[in-house]
Enzyme design. Sequence first.
Site, PDB file in Angstrom:
ATOM      1  N   PRO A   2      26.363   7.496 -34.276  1.00  0.00           N
ATOM      2  CA  PRO A   2      26.745   7.213 -35.660  1.00  0.00           C
ATOM      3  C   PRO A   2      27.475   8.385 -36.308  1.00  0.00           C
ATOM      4  O   PRO A   2      27.052   9.532 -36.194  1.00  0.00           O
ATOM      5  CB  PRO A   2      25.408   6.936 -36.355  1.00  0.00           C
ATOM      6  CG  PRO A   2      24.375   7.593 -35.491  1.00  0.00           C
ATOM      7  CD  PRO A   2      24.897   7.517 -34.096  1.00  0.00           C
ATOM      8  N   GLU A   3      28.588   8.074 -36.976  1.00  0.00           N
ATOM      9  CA  GLU A   3      29.349   9.069 -37.725  1.00  0.00           C
ATOM     10  C   GLU A   3      29.185   8.775 -39.215  1.00  0.00           C
ATOM     11  O   GLU A   3      28.331   7.975 -39.606  1.00  0.00           O
ATOM     12  CB  GLU A   3      30.815   9.042 -37.281  1.00  0.00           C
ATOM     13  CG  GLU A   3      30.997   9.317 -35.786  1.00  0.00           C
ATOM     14  CD  GLU A   3      32.464   9.340 -35.366  1.00  0.00           C
ATOM     15  OE1 GLU A   3      33.320   9.747 -36.186  1.00  0.00           O
ATOM     16  OE2 GLU A   3      32.759   8.946 -34.223  1.00  0.00           O
ATOM     17  N   LYS A  54      26.335  13.913 -41.427  1.00  0.00           N
ATOM     18  CA  LYS A  54      25.664  12.895 -40.613  1.00  0.00           C
ATOM     19  C   LYS A  54      24.152  12.905 -40.816  1.00  0.00           C
ATOM     20  O   LYS A  54      23.423  12.263 -40.062  1.00  0.00           O
ATOM     21  CB  LYS A  54      25.980  13.126 -39.129  1.00  0.00           C
ATOM     22  CG  LYS A  54      27.464  13.043 -38.786  1.00  0.00           C
ATOM     23  CD  LYS A  54      27.678  13.320 -37.305  1.00  0.00           C
ATOM     24  CE  LYS A  54      29.145  13.442 -36.946  1.00  0.00           C
ATOM     25  NZ  LYS A  54      29.358  13.770 -35.524  1.00  0.00           N
ATOM     26  N   HIS A  85       9.666   3.070 -27.487  1.00  0.00           N
ATOM     27  CA  HIS A  85      10.458   4.238 -27.883  1.00  0.00           C
ATOM     28  C   HIS A  85      10.412   4.518 -29.388  1.00  0.00           C
ATOM     29  O   HIS A  85      11.357   5.063 -29.949  1.00  0.00           O
ATOM     30  CB  HIS A  85      11.910   4.093 -27.422  1.00  0.00           C
ATOM     31  CG  HIS A  85      12.067   3.791 -25.969  1.00  0.00           C
ATOM     32  ND1 HIS A  85      11.817   4.738 -24.990  1.00  0.00           N
ATOM     33  CD2 HIS A  85      12.414   2.647 -25.329  1.00  0.00           C
ATOM     34  CE1 HIS A  85      12.019   4.179 -23.803  1.00  0.00           C
ATOM     35  NE2 HIS A  85      12.370   2.924 -23.980  1.00  0.00           N
ATOM     36  N   ARG A 104      16.664   8.181 -26.467  1.00  0.00           N
ATOM     37  CA  ARG A 104      16.919   9.471 -25.822  1.00  0.00           C
ATOM     38  C   ARG A 104      16.093  10.617 -26.397  1.00  0.00           C
ATOM     39  O   ARG A 104      16.159  11.738 -25.897  1.00  0.00           O
ATOM     40  CB  ARG A 104      18.403   9.816 -25.923  1.00  0.00           C
ATOM     41  CG  ARG A 104      19.325   8.833 -25.218  1.00  0.00           C
ATOM     42  CD  ARG A 104      20.718   9.412 -25.099  1.00  0.00           C
ATOM     43  NE  ARG A 104      21.652   8.496 -24.470  1.00  0.00           N
ATOM     44  CZ  ARG A 104      22.889   8.805 -24.125  1.00  0.00           C
ATOM     45  NH1 ARG A 104      23.349  10.021 -24.379  1.00  0.00           N
ATOM     46  NH2 ARG A 104      23.681   7.923 -23.554  1.00  0.00           N
ATOM     47  N   ARG A 245      35.494  15.595 -24.815  1.00  0.00           N
ATOM     48  CA  ARG A 245      35.431  14.319 -25.523  1.00  0.00           C
ATOM     49  C   ARG A 245      36.673  13.488 -25.229  1.00  0.00           C
ATOM     50  O   ARG A 245      37.796  13.985 -25.338  1.00  0.00           O
ATOM     51  CB  ARG A 245      35.314  14.537 -27.044  1.00  0.00           C
ATOM     52  CG  ARG A 245      34.183  15.457 -27.452  1.00  0.00           C
ATOM     53  CD  ARG A 245      32.823  14.967 -26.983  1.00  0.00           C
ATOM     54  NE  ARG A 245      32.464  13.695 -27.549  1.00  0.00           N
ATOM     55  CZ  ARG A 245      31.834  13.560 -28.730  1.00  0.00           C
ATOM     56  NH1 ARG A 245      31.536  14.625 -29.456  1.00  0.00           N
ATOM     57  NH2 ARG A 245      31.507  12.364 -29.181  1.00  0.00           N
TER      58      ARG A 245
END
Length: 257
Positions: A2-3, A54, A85, A104, A245
């Site tokens: 997410p940005e 962010k 999770h 993660r 990237r």
Amino acid sequence: MPELPEVHKVSQVLKNRLINKTIIKYEIFYDKIIENSIECILNKKIKDIFRIGKYIIFEFDEYYLLSHMRMEGRFYVGSDLEMNHVYLKLYLNDSNILYYQDFRKFGRFKVVEKNCDLYEFLKLGNDAMDVDYIYLKRIFSRSNKCLKNILMDQKLISGIGNIYADEICFESKVHPLSKVKNIKNVKRVVDSIKNVLNKNIKLGLNSIDNSEYISWEFDMDLNVHFKVECKICKSKIKKIKINQRTTYYCERCQKLW
């Protein structure tokens, strides 16, 4: 990952659902998810929820709870939800629970006192939505870096990630490897930052629903990232690596300065 537009969407949904709610209990299922004790926000009312870069900021009378979703963090609001999770549960006084799920385990939370300067504490540059010509011109004049690296440097401009950096370069008509000190039309870059982020913020807000899952995903308005053909000149979109990237650009439409 997410940005800024995605984080903005989540922060607005959380604000609408959690404002004035009180945290009455918490459970932590992965110690590293919390960087310090959150005991001080127990039995405290959530006064506001907002975004910086962010980060999602939960505001209490005397403290901020800082949250960063990193790669795959997700929030849910409900009761008795059964999910894998989930590493943090915040129990609210309306019988709901705020769940934080992270496959993660990269996301993090931290409590700080409200007298702290959040930008200084988090080592963030100006929020991308607040960047103006003077600020960006000063950054460009002092740097030998390329445009994409500047856009993604959170210590200079906070909130922009890989996808929107490509989109801003495309809208600016500037090759992502251009040295920023050589770029002539800085105003166009500033305008592109605002245009790209604003249109995707609006799309994100328009995608909000009432489900228990507070999704940060939505159908982004993209012109170059993930694309095969340039919508302007119809030439093939190039794909390279910049700082590991994947970067998309049009060789014909974006000038290398």
